[in-house]
Structure formats: structure tokens, C-alpha cells
Design an enzyme around this catalytic site. Structure first.
Site, mmCIF file in Angstrom:
data_model
loop_
_atom_site.group_PDB
_atom_site.id
_atom_site.type_symbol
_atom_site.label_atom_id
_atom_site.label_comp_id
_atom_site.label_asym_id
_atom_site.label_seq_id
_atom_site.Cartn_x
_atom_site.Cartn_y
_atom_site.Cartn_z
ATOM 1 N N ASP A 17 1.779 0.729 -0.086
ATOM 2 C CA ASP A 17 1.056 1.855 0.792
ATOM 3 C C ASP A 17 2.197 2.083 1.881
ATOM 4 O O ASP A 17 2.904 1.121 2.527
ATOM 5 C CB ASP A 17 -0.146 1.468 1.171
ATOM 6 C CG ASP A 17 -1.039 2.692 1.791
ATOM 7 O OD1 ASP A 17 -0.567 3.804 1.616
ATOM 8 O OD2 ASP A 17 -2.084 2.443 2.610
ATOM 9 N N ASN A 65 -6.157 9.685 -5.667
ATOM 10 C CA ASN A 65 -4.948 10.308 -5.375
ATOM 11 C C ASN A 65 -4.788 11.731 -5.907
ATOM 12 O O ASN A 65 -4.122 12.696 -5.354
ATOM 13 C CB ASN A 65 -3.741 9.648 -5.629
ATOM 14 C CG ASN A 65 -3.325 8.312 -4.800
ATOM 15 O OD1 ASN A 65 -2.928 7.341 -5.215
ATOM 16 N ND2 ASN A 65 -4.008 8.413 -3.503
HETATM 17 C C1 IPE Z 1 -3.896 3.272 -2.387
HETATM 18 O O1 IPE Z 1 -3.282 3.888 -1.349
HETATM 19 C C2 IPE Z 1 -3.271 3.735 -3.522
HETATM 20 C C3 IPE Z 1 -2.079 3.490 -4.054
HETATM 21 C C4 IPE Z 1 -1.130 2.824 -3.530
HETATM 22 C C5 IPE Z 1 -1.713 4.104 -5.337
HETATM 23 P P1 IPE Z 1 -3.713 5.367 -0.660
HETATM 24 O O2 IPE Z 1 -2.869 5.607 0.619
HETATM 25 O O3 IPE Z 1 -4.265 6.416 -1.438
HETATM 26 O O4 IPE Z 1 -5.003 4.496 -0.173
HETATM 27 P P2 IPE Z 1 -6.006 5.163 1.133
HETATM 28 O O5 IPE Z 1 -6.743 6.703 0.597
HETATM 29 O O6 IPE Z 1 -5.416 5.072 2.267
HETATM 30 O O7 IPE Z 1 -7.284 4.180 0.998
HETATM 31 C C1 IPE Z 2 1.574 5.135 -1.159
HETATM 32 O O1 IPE Z 2 2.086 5.870 0.123
HETATM 33 C C2 IPE Z 2 1.820 6.147 -2.440
HETATM 34 C C3 IPE Z 2 0.759 6.325 -3.170
HETATM 35 C C4 IPE Z 2 -0.569 6.252 -2.537
HETATM 36 C C5 IPE Z 2 0.979 7.094 -4.209
HETATM 37 P P1 IPE Z 2 1.169 6.825 0.842
HETATM 38 O O2 IPE Z 2 1.677 8.345 0.239
HETATM 39 O O3 IPE Z 2 -0.222 6.533 0.949
HETATM 40 O O4 IPE Z 2 1.793 6.797 2.193
HETATM 41 P P2 IPE Z 2 0.856 6.950 3.495
HETATM 42 O O5 IPE Z 2 -0.406 6.125 3.391
HETATM 43 O O6 IPE Z 2 0.379 8.385 3.740
HETATM 44 O O7 IPE Z 2 1.908 6.485 4.708
HETATM 45 MG MG MG Z 3 -1.624 5.639 1.842
#
Ligand code: IPE
Ligand code: IPE
Ligand code: MG
Length: 241
Positions: A17, A65
Site C-alpha cells: 500500500d 479496487n
Molecule cells: C489494499 O489496499 C489492497 C491492495 C493493496 C491491493 P487499498 O489501498 O485498496 O486499501 P484501503 O482501501 O485503503 O483499505
Molecule cells: C496500493 O497503493 C496499490 C493498490 C491498491 C492497487 P494505493 O494505490 O492504494 O496507494 P495509496 O493508498 O492511494 O497511497
Molecule cells: Mg491504498
């Protein structure tokens, strides 16, 4: 060698993340962070192989997602396909067997074919199992298990004797061992619908490091924290587990 050598947990799971925030800090679009995150995936795989991890499960894309803007989702899917193609030779070199865990619904035919090819080509890997959770959620997996069980139409006696281990055989990835250590980057402290069944007794490690900055040192810090914990599994302290 980075940090002190520590014995690796057997099953490490990572919620990767913080790509978006990493890009934002650099005044770049979110997808710039996803591209940079790809190098961190490389580093995490190499560091886990080197440390002797048996199974590494990476959360790449959750069923939730899909709620993101279509433009971001399509770049993520493109990156996923490209990474699958490009990783294969490296995975073979490192002795890593890749398995993708998640629903196929919603994925393009091209991506499904890339998944099948990558799984097939790396299947002989003996050093580490790499499970890529793609279009995955814990609720999806438990729901799948319920559907699979209903479809099995067990007789009353077999159903009555179905224990938790036998139930787990109906999950989409029946032989995924329990997670020993869950790492989540970016400072968020939640599970976000990841491996709900397999995380039951995992040690949880949260780091402020954003995913694109993840490296062997971050991994070793997590291992050190893990080794400082006492896993009790319901027993009293110091009782034999
Ligand atoms: C969790 O990250 C899913 C992945 C890392 C693929 P998100 O960024 O989607 O999670 P939330 O929405 O902050 O809980
Ligand atoms: C994790 O990074 C990747 C996926 C969930 C696919 P994020 O895209 O959630 O990054 P933040 O949380 O917005 O910084
Ligand atoms: Mg995230």
C-alpha cells in the site's frame, strides 16, 4: 547482506500500500507510483527468496479496487499483464513458482492467458511459492468455499464430520498455509479484506514505509519485530506450542 540475519517466517503476506501517496509526494500522477511499486515487488521477491521464506503472498488488486476510476484500473491491469510476462524468466531463475489467487470474472481474456502462461512456466520452482492475490478479497474466498461446498452435495454423515481443515479444502486456494507474518506498508492499520481465513493467527506488522520504498531492510525489520513476538496460539506464556 542487509541487517542481521534472522530466520524467516514460513508464510509472509504483504499488503502493498501507498503507491498513490508516494507519487503525490513527488507531484506525479498515481500511476507513477504503481510503476515504481513494481520495482518494490521485485525487491520483495528477491529478499524473501534469499531469506528462505517458503510462501510469499502479495496483495496486488482487491475486488474493492474496481471502485477506483476506470483509467487507474486499466493502467493497473496493463501493468499486471506486463509484469507477469516480464517476471517469468526471473522467477524461473530464482526457483519461484507463481500462483495467482482471485476471481477471473472481470479480467480480460489476455490477462487470464498471461496468468495461465506464467503459472505454467514457473510451476517447477522449488525455492519459494509466490501467490499473487489479484481480483481477490477474503469475503470472495469464503463465499467461494461455501458455493464449492454446496456444489459438492455431501451426504449428512460426511457433512457432520466436516472439520475446519476439511472445510478449508473448499477454499479457492485450499493448500495455502496459515500466514505467519502480515506486513502492511504506508501506515494504514487494517486488513482490507485480505486473507481472512489464513490470517487467523498471523502476527501483524505495520510500517510507515510507502510500498515503492520497500526494500530488504524493511523486510528484515519486519522479521526482527516478528521474532520479538511470542506466539501463544491460545496457550499461556512459555507453554509449549
Ligand atoms: C489494499 O489496499 C489492497 C491492495 C493493496 C491491493 P487499498 O489501498 O485498496 O486499501 P484501503 O482501501 O485503503 O483499505
Ligand atoms: C496500493 O497503493 C496499490 C493498490 C491498491 C492497487 P494505493 O494505490 O492504494 O496507494 P495509496 O493508498 O492511494 O497511497
Ligand atoms: Mg491504498
Amino acid at each position: 547482506m542487509v541487517g542481521d540475519a534472522v530466520i524467516a517466517p514460513s508464510h509472509v503476506a504483504i499488503i502493498m500500500d501507498g503507491n498513490g501517496r508516494w507519487a503525490k509526494a513527488r507531484k506525479r500522477p498515481r500511476v507513477f507510483g504503481h510503476r515504481a511499486g513494481r520495482d518494490a515487488v521485485d525487491r520483495s521477491i528477491e529478499a524473501c527468496v534469499e531469506a528462505g521464506v517458503n510462501t510469499l503472498t502479495l496483495f496486488a488488486f482487491s475486488t474493492e479496487n474496481w471502485r477506483r476510476p476506470a483509467s487507474e484500473v486499466s493502467v493497473l491491469m496493463e501493468l499486471m499483464g506486463k509484469a507477469l510476462r516480464e517476471y517469468v524468466p526471473k522467477l524461473i531463475d530464482h526457483g519461484v513458482a507463481l500462483e495467482v489467487l482471485g476471481a477471473r470474472e472481470g479480467l480480460s481474456q489476455t490477462l487470464c492467458a498471461q496468468i495461465d502462461a506464467a503459472e505454467e512456466k514457473t510451476a517447477q520452482g522449488q525455492k519459494m511459492r509466490l501467490v499473487l492475490a489479484l481480483n481477490y478479497s477474503g469475503h470472495w474466498a469464503l463465499h467461494q468455499a461455501a458455493v464449492n461446498l454446496a456444489q459438492a452435495r455431501l451426504d449428512d454423515q460426511t457433512l457432520g464430520e466436516l472439520d475446519e481443515a476439511a472445510f478449508a479444502a473448499y477454499l479457492p486456494k485450499p493448500h495455502l498455509p496459515p500466514v505467519d507474518l502480515l506486513i502492511r506498508t504506508s501506515g494504514e492499520q487494517r486488513i482490507s479484506n485480505f486473507l481472512l481465513w489464513e490470517l487467523a493467527y498471523a502476527e501483524l506488522y505495520f510500517t510507515d514505509t510507502l510500498w515503492p520504498d520497500f526494500d530488504a531492510q524493511t523486510l528484515h525489520d519486519a522479521f526482527a519485530a516478528y521474532h520479538a513476538r511470542e506466539r501463544r496460539f491460545g496457550c499461556l506464556p512459555q507453554q509449549e506450542n
